[in-house]
Design a protein around this motif. Structure first.
Motif, PDB file in Angstrom:
ATOM      1  N   LEU A   1      -6.595   1.749  -8.778  1.00  0.00           N
ATOM      2  CA  LEU A   1      -7.548   2.805  -8.432  1.00  0.00           C
ATOM      3  C   LEU A   1      -8.961   2.330  -8.723  1.00  0.00           C
ATOM      4  CD1 LEU A   1      -5.692   5.922  -9.915  1.00  0.00           C
ATOM      5  CD2 LEU A   1      -5.498   4.915  -7.628  1.00  0.00           C
TER       6      LEU A   1
ATOM      7  N   GLU B   1       0.847  -1.194   0.000  1.00  0.00           N
ATOM      8  CA  GLU B   1       0.000   0.000   0.000  1.00  0.00           C
ATOM      9  C   GLU B   1       0.879   1.239   0.000  1.00  0.00           C
ATOM     10  OE1 GLU B   1      -3.854  -1.211   2.601  1.00  0.00           O
ATOM     11  OE2 GLU B   1      -1.890  -1.762   3.391  1.00  0.00           O
TER      12      GLU B   1
ATOM     13  N   VAL C   1      -3.633   3.658  -1.185  1.00  0.00           N
ATOM     14  CA  VAL C   1      -4.090   2.768  -2.267  1.00  0.00           C
ATOM     15  C   VAL C   1      -3.176   1.550  -2.367  1.00  0.00           C
ATOM     16  CG1 VAL C   1      -5.107   4.623  -3.660  1.00  0.00           C
ATOM     17  CG2 VAL C   1      -2.713   3.980  -4.013  1.00  0.00           C
TER      18      VAL C   1
END
Lengths: 418, 418
Positions: free
Chosen positions: B397, B342, B410
């Motif tokens: 995304l 991440e 993300v």
């Protein structure tokens, strides 16, 4: 055997200082020219500019109809079609006319915009097409000349890594050949009277040479040309002869074993004669007797020798800590170090009070906690290769007389992905 | 060109579902035997046990003197020396006697412990040595037989990755050859009338084929044997013939281009005839027209075809998302996926309301903030290879009609290190 070596004449260097010495010695790069399609994995030795723009012509972004802006909805005359490939005679498109066009095909003269096929339907007359939605903006669905890359644009700067995408980018822009830094050639040998190659039957007192296969495999994975010089007996004459041969053919010579204080440890002795020994001991665990030398004879370029310890784990750790950055520096990397991240310990680890330890560990991202977690591979004896299996990182543990508690954050050198 | 394709007959699959289909089709592995020294990079296809223990004899951990426990300090008789290598006749060590021994050498009969050289000094009589500190524990500085690895111990389990250290471990334990999963052979061709190879001079309407060099370079970096079938014109006959040839020699055929809805897009049409098309559209950006098929003819094993889109960035993203896991699954990886971590966004990014985007990005660890930070590579047009250069990660995304704010966390697929 009473008058044997009892202490090392070499000062014990800090790891950072030892790495700095290696990197400061490694400053000369050799520039070669390679074909762009073979350039992946090299470092660019020049600023590279696009030879041709991309796209080189106005191209359609969609399958659809090339039109002249503005065009309203309705039944329109079909004046031809343009597909990809060598464009012969293209239809002229005037107002209220359309030409079928496929993705990537060049816009025919007169056209400046594209109506996607989804906004159209078949007309009853095959010479016409029904446009259900007219042009919205001038130039829609058209890629202008050089809109991705302008002619002459700097696409790769000197010192950048050329990966597979950069390699494709070069070709995309018409660059056929590029100047890159060459990678060093590396010769490898193991020393030790006790060593035999796998395939032989070891006699009592002998063991298999695991270091050479480890080093050769690791170097091949780095796309390095290797020269395997085999196992060399613990004799000053044999080692000298092998070094002389190695230094003729390779830029870097990596050896394992023969760097301790035993009466049969000749690597340092021979290197002192052949060149300059920059250090012979490093304050690290494992890897204390690590040795680094350079030589320079006649008109040949500077050569580098890394004498790795004979214990397989020391050999492995020192390879990644010293040999890999040396190779990367010579190959032109601006940052020759392996990537370092931080990770939380899943175990409490007793630190070594005297030497920083490079602890083999398994790094894994925890998606619930949003951090890397590091699991120790257990018993870290330097002979114990099991501690290096499954490991994908080396934790950098400081030297201190205490236990580093589970949950502590430590730096970790990332090795290959498993 | 009025009656042209206007919608795709293929349902739009979710990325996860499409990847699952690919992986569930790829279940057959081929087992081969390789030499342990060539095994790095393969997955073990058997549980591998140590053929010999390590160390195979009681070995000294230090340069020093082999003694029989207990031994007090004082002047001791030197009865011989043992160095590494084929052990001929070893001296017998009795109480109050010592034999010089080097690191890794076998303990002579009678001895059970080692006094490190640092605890000794030269005696005036060369037949003696001065011991300044006696034995502290029985077996000190001695590596017992099998203490690192016991004979028969499981060293690598089936399904494990064999890295360079595992390769050394195998040799360490006398394992000469191992069963591993073979890696698939991959054939690559590009389709498109507009394509020319770098080195040729493109006519108006033509562009350089960058996809094939990209795919070939990426496959070679994965140590995959590649078969380059060149550029194939947009003709059903040519494409059919090339597929037939490719399917004879390769396990996986990777193509680029010809998967959209244009009237010259023949890949799907040909594959429908040669085998089974599992999907022809995926809800992703870039890469929507991605196509996956399998074929099976006669006695040959199942073949896999991945039809990548012709835009270089789509080609690149789909390669890492689909082709790499397929190769890894066939090569025996238990987890065929690339590593995911991440990262915090350094830019605000407008999401695509319809398709999840695989956003090219530069991932870097921030040591002050103890996190990965992800920098966007900018304009993400699928033709724009510049967006993939320098990128070492694909941000995943979600599709949503909003801006993902700077600072959002993300997931990121880690690609090669740069």
């Amino acid at each position: 055997m009473s008058n044997v070596p009892r202490s090392s004449p070499y000062p014990l260097l800090q790891v950072e200082d030892a790495i700095s010495i290696v990197l400061s010695e490694a400053s000369s790069f050799q520039v070669i020219q390679v074909e762009s399609k073979e350039a992946a994995g090299f470092i660019a030795a020049e600023n590279i500019h696009a030879r041709s723009p991309f796209p080189p012509f106005k191209a359609s972004l969609k399958d659809g109809y090339a039109v002249k802006y503005p065009l309203t909805a309705g039944k329109k005359k079909l004046v031809g079609s343009v597909t990809t490939g060598r464009a012969g005679e293209l239809p002229q498109v005037n107002s209220e006319q359309v030409a079928y066009i496929t993705t990537g095909a060049p816009l025919p003269p007169g056209a400046d915009s594209v109506i996607p096929v989804e906004w159209t339907c078949e007309a009853d007359d095959p010479g016409y097409v029904m446009i259900s939605k007219g042009t919205q903006v001038l130039g829609q669905e058209v890629r202008q000349i050089g809109s991705d890359i302008a002619e002459g644009e700097l696409i790769i700067s000197s010192g950048s890594y050329i990966g597979v995408t950069e390699c494709a980018l070069l070709i995309n822009c018409g660059v056929e050949r590029v100047k890159v830094y060459s990678r060093p050639k590396v010769a490898v040998f193991s020393t030790g009277n006790e060593l035999v190659d796998i395939g032989s039957v070891p006699a009592f007192g002998e063991i298999y040479d695991a270091n050479r296969p480890l080093l050769l495999a690791a170097l091949r994975r780095l796309n390095i040309d290797v020269i395997d010089l085999g196992i060399v007996k613990d004799s000053e004459a044999h080692i000298t002869k092998t070094f002389e041969k190695a230094l003729e053919v390779a830029d870097i010579v990596v050896t394992s074993g023969g760097v301790s204080m035993g009466c049969h440890d000749y690597i340092k002795i021979v290197l002192e004669r052949l060149g300059k020994v920059h250090f012979g001991r490093v304050r690290m665990k494992p890897g204390k007797p690590l040795t680094f030398a350079t030589t320079k004879t006649g008109s040949s370029s500077k050569r580098f020798v890394v004498g790795l310890p004979g214990n397989p784990v020391s050999c492995y750790v020192c390879f990644y800590l010293f040999v890999v950055p040396l190779i990367r520096k010579l190959s032109g990397y601006v940052n020759p170090h392996l990537p370092v991240v931080e990770a939380e310990l899943l175990d409490s680890i007793r630190l070594d009070p005297e030497r920083p330890e490079y602890h083999r560990s398994i790094l894994k991202w925890n998606f619930e906690r949003h951090i890397y977690e590091a699991k120790s591979t257990g018993d870290q004896s330097s002979s114990r290769l099991l501690s290096a299996t499954k490991a994908n990182a080396l934790l950098i543990l400081p030297s201190e007389n205490k236990v580093l508690e589970k949950g502590s954050l430590v730096s970790a050198i990332v090795l290959e992905d498993k």
